[in-house]
Design a protein around this motif. Structure first.
Motif, mmCIF file in Angstrom:
data_model
loop_
_atom_site.group_PDB
_atom_site.id
_atom_site.type_symbol
_atom_site.label_atom_id
_atom_site.label_comp_id
_atom_site.label_asym_id
_atom_site.label_seq_id
_atom_site.Cartn_x
_atom_site.Cartn_y
_atom_site.Cartn_z
ATOM 1 N N ASP A 54 9.763 78.593 -11.708
ATOM 2 C CA ASP A 54 8.380 79.025 -11.919
ATOM 3 C C ASP A 54 8.142 79.714 -13.254
ATOM 4 O O ASP A 54 6.989 79.979 -13.618
ATOM 5 C CB ASP A 54 7.957 79.966 -10.790
ATOM 6 C CG ASP A 54 7.957 79.281 -9.443
ATOM 7 O OD1 ASP A 54 8.252 79.949 -8.435
ATOM 8 O OD2 ASP A 54 7.683 78.062 -9.403
ATOM 9 N N TYR A 55 9.223 80.027 -13.977
ATOM 10 C CA TYR A 55 9.074 80.765 -15.229
ATOM 11 C C TYR A 55 10.028 80.225 -16.303
ATOM 12 O O TYR A 55 11.165 79.873 -16.009
ATOM 13 C CB TYR A 55 9.401 82.250 -15.039
ATOM 14 C CG TYR A 55 8.399 83.000 -14.209
ATOM 15 C CD1 TYR A 55 8.472 82.997 -12.823
ATOM 16 C CD2 TYR A 55 7.377 83.717 -14.820
ATOM 17 C CE1 TYR A 55 7.553 83.683 -12.065
ATOM 18 C CE2 TYR A 55 6.450 84.416 -14.058
ATOM 19 C CZ TYR A 55 6.540 84.379 -12.681
ATOM 20 O OH TYR A 55 5.616 85.062 -11.933
ATOM 21 N N ALA A 56 9.541 80.212 -17.523
ATOM 22 C CA ALA A 56 10.449 80.010 -18.650
ATOM 23 C C ALA A 56 11.148 81.338 -18.934
ATOM 24 O O ALA A 56 10.541 82.407 -18.819
ATOM 25 C CB ALA A 56 9.669 79.561 -19.878
ATOM 26 N N ILE A 57 12.419 81.258 -19.305
ATOM 27 C CA ILE A 57 13.204 82.447 -19.631
ATOM 28 C C ILE A 57 13.686 82.338 -21.068
ATOM 29 O O ILE A 57 14.245 81.310 -21.466
ATOM 30 C CB ILE A 57 14.423 82.579 -18.704
ATOM 31 C CG1 ILE A 57 13.996 82.641 -17.237
ATOM 32 C CG2 ILE A 57 15.247 83.821 -19.083
ATOM 33 C CD1 ILE A 57 13.177 83.859 -16.872
ATOM 34 N N GLY A 58 13.462 83.389 -21.811
ATOM 35 C CA GLY A 58 13.890 83.397 -23.210
ATOM 36 C C GLY A 58 15.000 84.398 -23.458
ATOM 37 O O GLY A 58 15.071 85.436 -22.790
ATOM 38 N N TRP A 59 15.855 84.054 -24.415
ATOM 39 C CA TRP A 59 16.844 84.995 -24.924
ATOM 40 C C TRP A 59 16.365 85.467 -26.297
ATOM 41 O O TRP A 59 15.941 84.643 -27.125
ATOM 42 C CB TRP A 59 18.222 84.346 -25.063
ATOM 43 C CG TRP A 59 19.016 84.300 -23.805
ATOM 44 C CD1 TRP A 59 19.194 83.232 -22.979
ATOM 45 C CD2 TRP A 59 19.756 85.372 -23.215
ATOM 46 N NE1 TRP A 59 19.998 83.567 -21.915
ATOM 47 C CE2 TRP A 59 20.359 84.886 -22.038
ATOM 48 C CE3 TRP A 59 19.970 86.716 -23.563
ATOM 49 C CZ2 TRP A 59 21.164 85.683 -21.221
ATOM 50 C CZ3 TRP A 59 20.767 87.501 -22.749
ATOM 51 C CH2 TRP A 59 21.350 86.984 -21.593
ATOM 52 N N PHE A 60 16.479 86.768 -26.518
ATOM 53 C CA PHE A 60 16.056 87.381 -27.762
ATOM 54 C C PHE A 60 17.163 88.319 -28.229
ATOM 55 O O PHE A 60 18.033 88.685 -27.445
ATOM 56 C CB PHE A 60 14.759 88.174 -27.537
ATOM 57 C CG PHE A 60 13.637 87.345 -26.999
ATOM 58 C CD1 PHE A 60 13.536 87.073 -25.642
ATOM 59 C CD2 PHE A 60 12.675 86.816 -27.848
ATOM 60 C CE1 PHE A 60 12.512 86.291 -25.138
ATOM 61 C CE2 PHE A 60 11.637 86.033 -27.360
ATOM 62 C CZ PHE A 60 11.567 85.764 -25.998
ATOM 63 N N ARG A 61 17.101 88.711 -29.486
ATOM 64 C CA ARG A 61 18.093 89.657 -29.981
ATOM 65 C C ARG A 61 17.468 90.584 -31.007
ATOM 66 O O ARG A 61 16.494 90.223 -31.672
ATOM 67 C CB ARG A 61 19.299 88.941 -30.566
ATOM 68 C CG ARG A 61 19.009 88.139 -31.823
ATOM 69 C CD ARG A 61 20.260 87.382 -32.257
ATOM 70 N NE ARG A 61 20.044 86.628 -33.487
ATOM 71 C CZ ARG A 61 20.943 85.834 -34.040
ATOM 72 N NH1 ARG A 61 22.144 85.687 -33.473
ATOM 73 N NH2 ARG A 61 20.672 85.190 -35.165
ATOM 74 N N GLN A 62 18.063 91.760 -31.110
ATOM 75 C CA GLN A 62 17.596 92.730 -32.085
ATOM 76 C C GLN A 62 18.806 93.371 -32.752
ATOM 77 O O GLN A 62 19.584 94.071 -32.100
ATOM 78 C CB GLN A 62 16.714 93.793 -31.436
ATOM 79 C CG GLN A 62 16.067 94.723 -32.438
ATOM 80 C CD GLN A 62 14.921 95.515 -31.843
ATOM 81 O OE1 GLN A 62 14.773 95.630 -30.623
ATOM 82 N NE2 GLN A 62 14.090 96.061 -32.697
ATOM 83 N N ALA A 63 18.925 93.096 -34.041
ATOM 84 C CA ALA A 63 20.009 93.674 -34.824
ATOM 85 C C ALA A 63 19.572 95.038 -35.362
ATOM 86 O O ALA A 63 18.369 95.302 -35.466
ATOM 87 C CB ALA A 63 20.365 92.751 -35.978
ATOM 88 N N PRO A 64 20.513 95.904 -35.704
ATOM 89 C CA PRO A 64 20.162 97.226 -36.222
ATOM 90 C C PRO A 64 19.237 97.131 -37.426
ATOM 91 O O PRO A 64 19.521 96.381 -38.381
ATOM 92 C CB PRO A 64 21.523 97.824 -36.609
ATOM 93 C CG PRO A 64 22.498 97.127 -35.736
ATOM 94 C CD PRO A 64 21.967 95.735 -35.568
ATOM 95 N N GLY A 65 18.125 97.840 -37.372
ATOM 96 C CA GLY A 65 17.208 97.865 -38.488
ATOM 97 C C GLY A 65 16.331 96.638 -38.644
ATOM 98 O O GLY A 65 15.598 96.518 -39.626
ATOM 99 N N LYS A 66 16.413 95.734 -37.685
ATOM 100 C CA LYS A 66 15.616 94.504 -37.776
ATOM 101 C C LYS A 66 14.701 94.364 -36.563
ATOM 102 O O LYS A 66 14.893 95.016 -35.543
ATOM 103 C CB LYS A 66 16.535 93.290 -37.882
ATOM 104 C CG LYS A 66 17.349 93.243 -39.164
ATOM 105 C CD LYS A 66 18.085 91.926 -39.289
ATOM 106 C CE LYS A 66 18.841 91.842 -40.606
ATOM 107 N NZ LYS A 66 19.548 90.542 -40.755
#
Length: 127
Positions: free
Chosen positions: A31-43
């Motif tokens: 029922d849902y799309a699932i996304g992977w995300f990332r956050q690097a230091p300072g970005k």
């Protein structure tokens, strides 16, 4: 209530592999799309890959093409991010999130279109 929990992060050497897991509760992956995300230091947080409710993947980041893949196990209600040939620049906190709003099964651009964010899992690529 939709809930997502990430796991599988850790410390890995350049060229190594990791598989991250995103386990869903309170809803069905169909029922849902699932996304992977990332956050690097300072970005800023950026999209990596997404898998639709139909099981089709969408790549958000050119830097991971040919190295990262997304998949899901509906029986376990879990989405995976397989990361191969890891590089220093892949170091980040990795999050998964579910599509919100209309057409929730489809992957679209934009962090604002995702919600129910998990707590994140740290991936560190270091020699």
């Amino acid at each position: 209530q939709l809930r997502l929990v990430e796991s599988g992060g850790g410390l890995v050497q350049p060229g190594g592999s990791l598989r991250l897991s995103c386990t869903a509760s309170g809803f069905n992956l169909d029922d849902y799309a699932i996304g992977w995300f990332r956050q690097a230091p300072g970005k800023e947080r950026e999209g990596v890959l997404c898998i639709s409710g139909f099981g089709r993947s969408t790549n958000y980041a050119d830097s991971v093409k040919g190295r990262f893949t997304i998949s899901r196990d509906k029986a376990k209600n879990t989405v995976y991010l397989q990361m191969n040939s890891l590089k220093f620049e892949d170091t980040a906190i990795y999050y998964c999130a579910a599509r919100t709003g209309v057409i929730q099964r489809m992957c679209v651009e934009g962090l604002a279109r995702f919600g129910s964010w998990g707590q994140g899992t740290q991936v560190t690529v270091s020699s």
